[in-house]
Write a protein that holds these residues in place. Sequence first.
Motif, PDB file in Angstrom:
ATOM      1  N   ASP A  69       5.552  -9.244   4.077  1.00  0.00           N
ATOM      2  CA  ASP A  69       6.886  -9.821   4.237  1.00  0.00           C
ATOM      3  C   ASP A  69       7.270 -10.657   3.023  1.00  0.00           C
ATOM      4  OD1 ASP A  69       6.608 -10.405   7.834  1.00  0.00           O
ATOM      5  OD2 ASP A  69       7.206  -8.631   6.684  1.00  0.00           O
ATOM      6  N   SER A  70       6.295 -11.255   2.365  1.00  0.00           N
ATOM      7  CA  SER A  70       6.590 -12.157   1.260  1.00  0.00           C
ATOM      8  C   SER A  70       7.119 -11.438   0.021  1.00  0.00           C
ATOM      9  CB  SER A  70       5.347 -12.967   0.897  1.00  0.00           C
ATOM     10  OG  SER A  70       4.301 -12.111   0.477  1.00  0.00           O
ATOM     11  N   VAL A  71       6.908 -10.139  -0.077  1.00  0.00           N
ATOM     12  CA  VAL A  71       7.354  -9.408  -1.269  1.00  0.00           C
ATOM     13  C   VAL A  71       8.386  -8.333  -0.944  1.00  0.00           C
ATOM     14  CG1 VAL A  71       5.107  -9.805  -2.333  1.00  0.00           C
ATOM     15  CG2 VAL A  71       5.591  -7.592  -1.250  1.00  0.00           C
ATOM     16  N   LYS A  72       8.648  -8.113   0.329  1.00  0.00           N
ATOM     17  CA  LYS A  72       9.558  -7.040   0.735  1.00  0.00           C
ATOM     18  C   LYS A  72      10.936  -7.252   0.097  1.00  0.00           C
ATOM     19  CE  LYS A  72       8.413  -5.731   4.763  1.00  0.00           C
ATOM     20  NZ  LYS A  72       8.230  -5.658   6.242  1.00  0.00           N
ATOM     21  N   GLY A  73      11.454  -6.195  -0.505  1.00  0.00           N
ATOM     22  CA  GLY A  73      12.760  -6.272  -1.148  1.00  0.00           C
ATOM     23  C   GLY A  73      12.705  -6.710  -2.604  1.00  0.00           C
ATOM     24  N   ARG A  74      11.541  -7.181  -3.054  1.00  0.00           N
ATOM     25  CA  ARG A  74      11.378  -7.606  -4.448  1.00  0.00           C
ATOM     26  C   ARG A  74      10.363  -6.736  -5.198  1.00  0.00           C
ATOM     27  NH1 ARG A  74       9.187 -12.423  -5.606  1.00  0.00           N
ATOM     28  NH2 ARG A  74       7.919 -12.483  -3.703  1.00  0.00           N
ATOM     29  N   PHE A  75       9.318  -6.319  -4.505  1.00  0.00           N
ATOM     30  CA  PHE A  75       8.263  -5.509  -5.126  1.00  0.00           C
ATOM     31  C   PHE A  75       8.375  -4.076  -4.628  1.00  0.00           C
ATOM     32  CE2 PHE A  75       4.837  -9.047  -5.813  1.00  0.00           C
ATOM     33  CZ  PHE A  75       5.794  -9.836  -6.425  1.00  0.00           C
ATOM     34  N   TYR A  76       8.000  -3.133  -5.506  1.00  0.00           N
ATOM     35  CA  TYR A  76       8.051  -1.725  -5.152  1.00  0.00           C
ATOM     36  C   TYR A  76       6.792  -1.029  -5.647  1.00  0.00           C
ATOM     37  CZ  TYR A  76      12.856  -2.909  -4.197  1.00  0.00           C
ATOM     38  OH  TYR A  76      13.990  -3.506  -3.695  1.00  0.00           O
ATOM     39  N   ASN A 102       9.893  -7.605  -9.119  1.00  0.00           N
ATOM     40  CA  ASN A 102      11.174  -8.182  -9.542  1.00  0.00           C
ATOM     41  C   ASN A 102      11.382  -9.544  -8.897  1.00  0.00           C
ATOM     42  OD1 ASN A 102      11.720  -5.690 -10.887  1.00  0.00           O
ATOM     43  ND2 ASN A 102      12.585  -4.850  -9.005  1.00  0.00           N
ATOM     44  N   SER A 103      12.287 -10.300  -9.454  1.00  0.00           N
ATOM     45  CA  SER A 103      12.624 -11.630  -8.921  1.00  0.00           C
ATOM     46  C   SER A 103      11.369 -12.452  -8.662  1.00  0.00           C
ATOM     47  CB  SER A 103      13.440 -11.487  -7.622  1.00  0.00           C
ATOM     48  OG  SER A 103      14.611 -10.747  -7.834  1.00  0.00           O
ATOM     49  N   LEU A 104      10.500 -12.477  -9.639  1.00  0.00           N
ATOM     50  CA  LEU A 104       9.223 -13.185  -9.480  1.00  0.00           C
ATOM     51  C   LEU A 104       9.443 -14.684  -9.338  1.00  0.00           C
ATOM     52  CD1 LEU A 104       7.163 -11.080 -11.992  1.00  0.00           C
ATOM     53  CD2 LEU A 104       6.505 -11.496  -9.623  1.00  0.00           C
ATOM     54  N   GLN A 105       8.606 -15.271  -8.490  1.00  0.00           N
ATOM     55  CA  GLN A 105       8.677 -16.704  -8.216  1.00  0.00           C
ATOM     56  C   GLN A 105       7.314 -17.336  -8.477  1.00  0.00           C
ATOM     57  OE1 GLN A 105      11.613 -18.129  -7.568  1.00  0.00           O
ATOM     58  NE2 GLN A 105      12.468 -16.054  -7.763  1.00  0.00           N
ATOM     59  N   PRO A 106       7.274 -18.635  -8.690  1.00  0.00           N
ATOM     60  CA  PRO A 106       5.975 -19.291  -8.944  1.00  0.00           C
ATOM     61  C   PRO A 106       4.931 -18.995  -7.873  1.00  0.00           C
ATOM     62  CG  PRO A 106       7.749 -20.787  -9.492  1.00  0.00           C
ATOM     63  CD  PRO A 106       8.399 -19.569  -8.861  1.00  0.00           C
ATOM     64  N   THR A 123       0.842  -1.192   0.000  1.00  0.00           N
ATOM     65  CA  THR A 123       0.000   0.000   0.000  1.00  0.00           C
ATOM     66  C   THR A 123       0.877   1.241   0.000  1.00  0.00           C
ATOM     67  OG1 THR A 123      -0.112   0.070   2.416  1.00  0.00           O
ATOM     68  CG2 THR A 123      -1.871  -1.137   1.281  1.00  0.00           C
ATOM     69  N   ILE A 124       0.281   2.351  -0.456  1.00  0.00           N
ATOM     70  CA  ILE A 124       0.992   3.617  -0.459  1.00  0.00           C
ATOM     71  C   ILE A 124      -0.009   4.724  -0.176  1.00  0.00           C
ATOM     72  CG2 ILE A 124       0.752   3.845  -2.973  1.00  0.00           C
ATOM     73  CD1 ILE A 124       3.532   5.242  -2.935  1.00  0.00           C
ATOM     74  N   THR A 125       0.384   5.668   0.682  1.00  0.00           N
ATOM     75  CA  THR A 125      -0.498   6.776   1.022  1.00  0.00           C
ATOM     76  C   THR A 125      -0.229   7.966   0.105  1.00  0.00           C
ATOM     77  OG1 THR A 125       1.037   7.780   2.591  1.00  0.00           O
ATOM     78  CG2 THR A 125      -0.383   6.016   3.428  1.00  0.00           C
ATOM     79  N   SER A 126      -1.038   8.986   0.273  1.00  0.00           N
ATOM     80  CA  SER A 126      -0.851  10.193  -0.528  1.00  0.00           C
ATOM     81  C   SER A 126       0.471  10.879  -0.200  1.00  0.00           C
ATOM     82  CB  SER A 126      -2.015  11.166  -0.300  1.00  0.00           C
ATOM     83  OG  SER A 126      -2.136  11.479   1.073  1.00  0.00           O
ATOM     84  N   GLY A 127       1.009  10.593   0.973  1.00  0.00           N
ATOM     85  CA  GLY A 127       2.311  11.142   1.358  1.00  0.00           C
ATOM     86  C   GLY A 127       3.461  10.218   1.032  1.00  0.00           C
TER      87      GLY A 127
END
Length: 120
Positions: free
Chosen positions: A61-68, A83-87, A50-54
């Motif tokens: 935890d499962s995507v931290k460091g791979r998704f932005y 990035n670094s997508l997995q099955p 998620t991302i706020t207006s700020g």
Amino acid sequence: QVQLVESGGGLVQPGGSLRLSCAASGSIFNINAMGWYRRAPGKQPELVATITSGDSTNYSDSVKGRFYISRDNAKNTVYLQMNSLQPEDTAVYYCNAAGRLTDRRDFRSWGQGTQVTVSS
């Protein structure tokens, strides 16, 4: 009424990357938060990011460091760089937005979903 249209899903090999986009349109006054969720076959829906207006972000935890996650407020659009997508990332990805309409009523809307398949 707010409509969310997602794009960018598809088939990718393990280790590959995809970028999802979600554009919001309608009688929007402002959007406070936007996010991505996913649902894999036979599993419960999962919050991805998620991302706020700020520009404050939150990731599972499962995507931290791979998704932005990022957003363009001028375009009412949110992006998810994967990035670094997995099955195990294979799922239908849904966009979500919450904010206020021009008549000052609150809204919360969902996109129709876009399929992401990670397979060799």
